[in-house]
Write a protein that holds these residues in place. Structure first.
Motif, mmCIF file in Angstrom:
data_model
loop_
_atom_site.group_PDB
_atom_site.id
_atom_site.type_symbol
_atom_site.label_atom_id
_atom_site.label_comp_id
_atom_site.label_asym_id
_atom_site.label_seq_id
_atom_site.Cartn_x
_atom_site.Cartn_y
_atom_site.Cartn_z
ATOM 1 N N ALA A 10 13.901 17.569 42.579
ATOM 2 C CA ALA A 10 13.872 19.222 42.615
ATOM 3 C C ALA A 10 14.917 19.695 41.746
ATOM 4 O O ALA A 10 14.602 20.450 40.980
ATOM 5 N N TYR A 14 14.711 23.224 41.136
ATOM 6 C CA TYR A 14 14.203 23.932 42.371
ATOM 7 C C TYR A 14 15.032 23.632 43.347
ATOM 8 O O TYR A 14 15.541 22.578 43.217
ATOM 9 N N LYS A 31 14.468 19.806 38.309
ATOM 10 C CA LYS A 31 13.397 20.888 37.635
ATOM 11 C C LYS A 31 13.716 22.035 38.057
ATOM 12 O O LYS A 31 13.016 23.352 38.001
ATOM 13 N N ASP A 56 7.874 28.427 47.039
ATOM 14 C CA ASP A 56 6.746 28.210 46.168
ATOM 15 C C ASP A 56 5.680 27.303 46.741
ATOM 16 O O ASP A 56 4.623 27.400 46.321
ATOM 17 N N TYR A 103 5.441 19.650 42.062
ATOM 18 C CA TYR A 103 5.681 20.399 40.773
ATOM 19 C C TYR A 103 4.598 20.466 39.828
ATOM 20 O O TYR A 103 4.132 21.548 39.270
ATOM 21 N N ASN A 144 13.121 37.094 41.387
ATOM 22 C CA ASN A 144 11.844 36.814 41.921
ATOM 23 C C ASN A 144 10.851 37.641 42.225
ATOM 24 O O ASN A 144 9.528 37.287 42.097
ATOM 25 N N GLU A 162 7.993 33.808 41.745
ATOM 26 C CA GLU A 162 8.451 32.724 41.946
ATOM 27 C C GLU A 162 9.762 32.755 42.594
ATOM 28 O O GLU A 162 10.559 33.557 42.336
ATOM 29 N N SER A 163 10.099 31.763 43.670
ATOM 30 C CA SER A 163 11.311 31.596 44.265
ATOM 31 C C SER A 163 12.053 30.433 43.701
ATOM 32 O O SER A 163 13.380 30.449 44.003
ATOM 33 N N LYS A 164 11.441 29.350 42.823
ATOM 34 C CA LYS A 164 11.989 28.404 42.543
ATOM 35 C C LYS A 164 12.650 27.647 43.874
ATOM 36 O O LYS A 164 13.577 26.786 43.758
ATOM 37 N N THR A 165 11.850 27.873 45.072
ATOM 38 C CA THR A 165 12.736 27.334 46.201
ATOM 39 C C THR A 165 11.414 26.320 46.787
ATOM 40 O O THR A 165 10.242 27.062 46.857
ATOM 41 N N ILE A 166 11.422 25.414 47.524
ATOM 42 C CA ILE A 166 10.438 24.790 48.205
ATOM 43 C C ILE A 166 10.878 24.362 49.475
ATOM 44 O O ILE A 166 12.187 24.349 49.781
ATOM 45 N N LYS A 207 21.534 32.151 43.548
ATOM 46 C CA LYS A 207 20.251 32.274 44.402
ATOM 47 C C LYS A 207 20.540 33.151 45.534
ATOM 48 O O LYS A 207 19.942 33.561 46.619
#
Lengths: 340, 340
Positions: free
Chosen positions: B87, B92, B90, B119, B309, B55, B60-64, A116
């Motif tokens: 997370a 994230y 999945k 995201d 999600y 990204n 998508e950053s696959k980060t929350i 990342k």
């Protein structure tokens, strides 16, 4: 509503995307009037620069990774708070992962953080970690890593620690000074450096005071839980009725032991005195309140981030990084689980 | 050592970057032999795809992002643990920020997370938050937000909550059922919805049992600390000697009160019975142990991520998102701070 892009602004004003981009950066080859116009529209439309695009250019993500063995833990949550409070001041975000004390998970999470493209990593090792190649590999790639609390002496990165051996010596000496003659040690797991050092501090204090070290009084356990404290309290009562003092390597286990001793009618501190380690908040709330070693979690988090930040800055200037060992002070907090 | 790039691989094999890229993705227009060769070399060199580049392509950053009022807090750290465990499953990552119960900080942090292109966002509101435009603005941009625990009824996003009113009613009813005649309430701050609802549950239980509601028995405080509990315990003893039961809106404050009552020689539960809220770990360790409402923190974190999600997946498929209210069950845990 989709996020506003440079293209949206350029279309609305009938100028090129390049001009918009230059105007936002204040380049002088765009007229003052155009710059003002672009900035005003960008503000009105609530334009936000695309962070990923910015990242590709600067090769910085302004994000760091943090791997911690356990989040629901007074000491570690204090450390996290120290880290994110300091990171925020410097404009860094923190991605937090929990290793659950598992080496395999820790390894996987480190890889994930590197993929990342975090700028640097803060880590407190899992109890299960005995091999450190997953860490040195990342250091070899030039990515700064700072360890805190649970560290590996062998790895040549910066570390923020306390002197566990000295603190444990102080705790044990306090038991001796207040009249304990036969002192047990709830030691915790075998591997982590802090567990080893606390044990050595305990042993040294006994020896320096001419007391015999008895291995059967050292209780080893992997799970640092309240229930483990209850269980070992029962063991002490059945196996070693002569024990009159216990140095426990973490408050949570000490609190479990106190609870069980209370239940069994053992008078603390008269029959058995207890010293913990960490100074969790609840140590002051139980009856009797727990004498313990104060371990500065928030401060440790702050210092760990500060050191990482120094290394990130040094890296940017292509300067060599010399690993630093930062040692924080601890102190004995005297309460009612030991005699005065 | 710098990270390995596609270019490094292409140079070593004397083929184009495009071919390397296609080979790694397994495109059939690259020969099987080349694909195998590229993959083997990529593995040997420990090649990691550039997350930022990925990204930009997938958006998508696959980060929350997660905004939480306070990290050093048993309930919230359990929620965090639930969120990151889910997370991780999945794929994230979670960026955690602490609002310190401040509206201004919360607003700034939301902006920061959006500019970092997370995201989606999970949030438990600060006590100081009374205006919600900073949240609806982000929802208007199509970024999914899920609230948990401290929510705003007026905002039309998904929420994971408990029925605070019902739980508070149960707690107060338990005090009445065990013989309390004059029941005070340590209510907490004025603003947050859960504080309002717990107060309403308390009031309703009194009314349903034909007991007079007396506003002078409701204590308001902004800081939910141990010390506040001690202070209000003293206040009760000087201002309302007839009080024989207290429903406290959080365990930490209840534990402070118990500690002070113990100090003053008040017998709990005989003289005064106490019910807390949250079921912090230490509630079972103090003397007397605290009767309280069990609030499932870990479960709440898990459910909050799961809902986010679902919304991220729906968004990808350009499906409409219907906000969902997920209510988790609570229960009364009976211990020794109330009569049986």
């Amino acid at each position: 509503m989709k996020p506003i892009t440079l293209k949206d602004i350029s279309e609305k004003l009938g100028i090129s995307v390049t001009t918009v981009s230059k105007a936002l950066k204040g380049y002088p080859d765009v007229s003052k009037k155009t710059r003002a116009l672009v900035k005003e529209l960008a503000e009105t439309l609530n334009y936000k620069p695309n962070a990923f695009a910015v990242n590709l250019r600067t090769e910085e993500s302004k994000t760091i990774g943090l791997i911690i063995p356990e989040i629901v833990h007074h000491f570690f949550s204090s450390v996290i708070k120290g880290i994110i409070s300091q990171a925020e001041k410097k404009g860094y975000l923190v991605i937090i992962l929990q290793s659950n004390e598992s080496y395999d998970l820790e390894k996987k999470q480190l890889d994930l953080l590197v993929s990342k493209r975090v700028d640097g990593i803060l880590i407190s090792l899992a109890n299960g970690t005995a091999d450190f190649k997953h860490i040195t590999d990342i250091m070899d790639q030039g990515k700064p890593i700072v360890m805190f609390d649970k560290i590996a002496k062998i790895v040549k990165c910066s570390k923020v620690i306390i002197d566990d051996r000295k603190a444990a010596y102080t705790a044990t000496q306090h038991l001796i000074d207040t009249g304990c003659k036969r002192i047990a040690h709830f030691r915790g797991p075998l591997l982590p450096q802090n567990s080893i050092d606390r044990f050595l501090g305990y042993k040294k204090a006994l020896e320096d005071n001419g007391m015999t070290y008895d291995p059967s009084l050292v209780y080893i356990f992997d799970d640092m839980t309240f229930e483990v404290g209850e269980m070992f309290a029962r063991k002490i009562l059945s196996e070693h009725t002569d024990v009159d003092g216990i140095f426990v390597n973490t408050d949570l286990v000490a609190i479990g032991a106190i609870t069980e001793f209370n239940r069994q009618g053992v008078n603390i501190p008269k029959d058995i005195s207890i010293v913990g380690f960490s100074n969790w908040f609840m140590s002051s709330a139980i009856t009797p309140s727990l004498t313990t070693i104060n371990q500065p979690g928030f401060e440790m988090g702050k210092m760990a981030f500060k050191q990482l930040y120094r290394e990130l800055k040094a890296k940017k200037k292509k300067k060599q990084i010399t690993p630093k060992i930062i040692e924080l002070e601890t102190n004995l907090v005297q309460r009612n689980s030991t005699r005065s």
